[in-house]
Design an enzyme around this catalytic site. Structure first.
Site, mmCIF file in Angstrom:
data_model
loop_
_atom_site.group_PDB
_atom_site.id
_atom_site.type_symbol
_atom_site.label_atom_id
_atom_site.label_comp_id
_atom_site.label_asym_id
_atom_site.label_seq_id
_atom_site.Cartn_x
_atom_site.Cartn_y
_atom_site.Cartn_z
ATOM 1 N N ASP A 43 -17.924 45.868 -152.497
ATOM 2 C CA ASP A 43 -16.609 45.860 -152.995
ATOM 3 C C ASP A 43 -16.106 44.295 -153.699
ATOM 4 O O ASP A 43 -16.677 43.388 -153.156
ATOM 5 C CB ASP A 43 -15.272 46.108 -152.107
ATOM 6 C CG ASP A 43 -15.412 45.435 -151.165
ATOM 7 O OD1 ASP A 43 -16.600 45.340 -150.400
ATOM 8 O OD2 ASP A 43 -14.396 45.983 -150.472
ATOM 9 N N HIS A 100 -11.262 42.417 -151.669
ATOM 10 C CA HIS A 100 -11.858 43.892 -151.345
ATOM 11 C C HIS A 100 -11.549 44.613 -152.027
ATOM 12 O O HIS A 100 -10.384 44.694 -152.592
ATOM 13 C CB HIS A 100 -11.550 44.159 -149.280
ATOM 14 C CG HIS A 100 -12.427 42.727 -149.390
ATOM 15 N ND1 HIS A 100 -13.059 43.343 -148.291
ATOM 16 C CD2 HIS A 100 -11.720 42.149 -148.195
ATOM 17 C CE1 HIS A 100 -13.083 42.075 -147.496
ATOM 18 N NE2 HIS A 100 -12.351 41.255 -147.382
ATOM 19 N N GLU A 128 -6.870 42.854 -149.406
ATOM 20 C CA GLU A 128 -7.921 44.380 -149.966
ATOM 21 C C GLU A 128 -7.253 45.156 -151.420
ATOM 22 O O GLU A 128 -5.446 45.427 -150.962
ATOM 23 C CB GLU A 128 -7.513 45.950 -149.400
ATOM 24 C CG GLU A 128 -8.974 45.977 -147.471
ATOM 25 C CD GLU A 128 -10.396 45.623 -147.641
ATOM 26 O OE1 GLU A 128 -9.984 46.439 -148.774
ATOM 27 O OE2 GLU A 128 -10.324 45.759 -146.572
ATOM 28 N N HIS A 148 -16.013 41.020 -151.625
ATOM 29 C CA HIS A 148 -16.413 41.363 -150.183
ATOM 30 C C HIS A 148 -18.490 42.124 -150.781
ATOM 31 O O HIS A 148 -18.862 40.951 -149.242
ATOM 32 C CB HIS A 148 -16.371 42.430 -149.816
ATOM 33 C CG HIS A 148 -16.109 42.806 -148.257
ATOM 34 N ND1 HIS A 148 -16.054 44.099 -148.266
ATOM 35 C CD2 HIS A 148 -16.558 41.589 -147.315
ATOM 36 C CE1 HIS A 148 -16.793 44.087 -146.971
ATOM 37 N NE2 HIS A 148 -16.513 42.882 -146.302
#
Length: 187
Positions: free
Chosen positions: A164, A36, A118, A154
């Protein structure tokens, strides 16, 4: 080195526990890495805001765009800052709440069997080499403990909702060309 509870115990990983997690379904095999990107506000670069979001302490009145985050409870297993520093928020043995409604490859509910990573950034800007180096190091550590087979965006598991990590993310070195198969080399 790992703690038995699924936390990486290394000096290159900072640990903060998010309340936004729960148990994985019994017998789940963790085989997917979901990549992500995140920024608050959009295009922001302050990792403290992401930390606050994952720990349910973000002041949703601090920025006009944060209003849509009121009542949202999300987390990821890991956050990689622009300088390459890594924070773990959820044990890899637990289910982080990063993927949301998700489906791909005849599978759904990616939170069940994936590890979410992330990257601090957005879909409009290239990621830093330090982030790729840390992602590689992290992926190798995860692959040594879990039977990871896939690396997915993602946007690939939630294409109607998410974009993303976006067009600037370089998949070379993380997965085989034109596949979702994990292949870690030269990130």
């Amino acid at each position: 080195m790992w703690l038995d509870e699924g936390w990486i115990e290394e000096d290159w990983v900072h640990r903060l526990q998010s309340p936004n997690q729960d148990a994985r379904p019994m017998g789940t095999v963790v085989d997917t890495l979901v990549v992500h990107c995140i920024s608050l506000p959009e295009r922001g670069r302050d990792p403290a805001l992401i930390t606050d979001l994952f720990l349910n302490r973000l002041d949703c009145h601090a920025h006009v765009s944060f209003g849509e985050l009121i009542g949202l409870h999300v987390s990821s297993h890991f956050l990689i800052d622009r300088d390459g520093s890594i924070t773990q928020f959820v044990s890899c043995e637990k289910r982080a709440w990063h993927a949301g409604i998700s489906a791909a490859m005849d599978r759904s509910n990616f939170n069940h069997f994936s590890i979410g990573v992330e990257l601090l950034g957005d879909i409009y800007t290239p990621f830093e080499q330090a982030q790729y180096a840390s992602l590689r190091r992290l992926a190798l550590e995860l692959q040594a403990r879990y039977p990871l087979r896939y690396a997915m965006a993602h946007s690939e598991i939630a294409p109607t909702r998410k974009t993303d990590p976006g067009p600037f993310f370089d998949w070379k070195g993380l997965r085989k060309s034109n596949t979702y198969e994990l292949q870690i080399d030269g990130l």
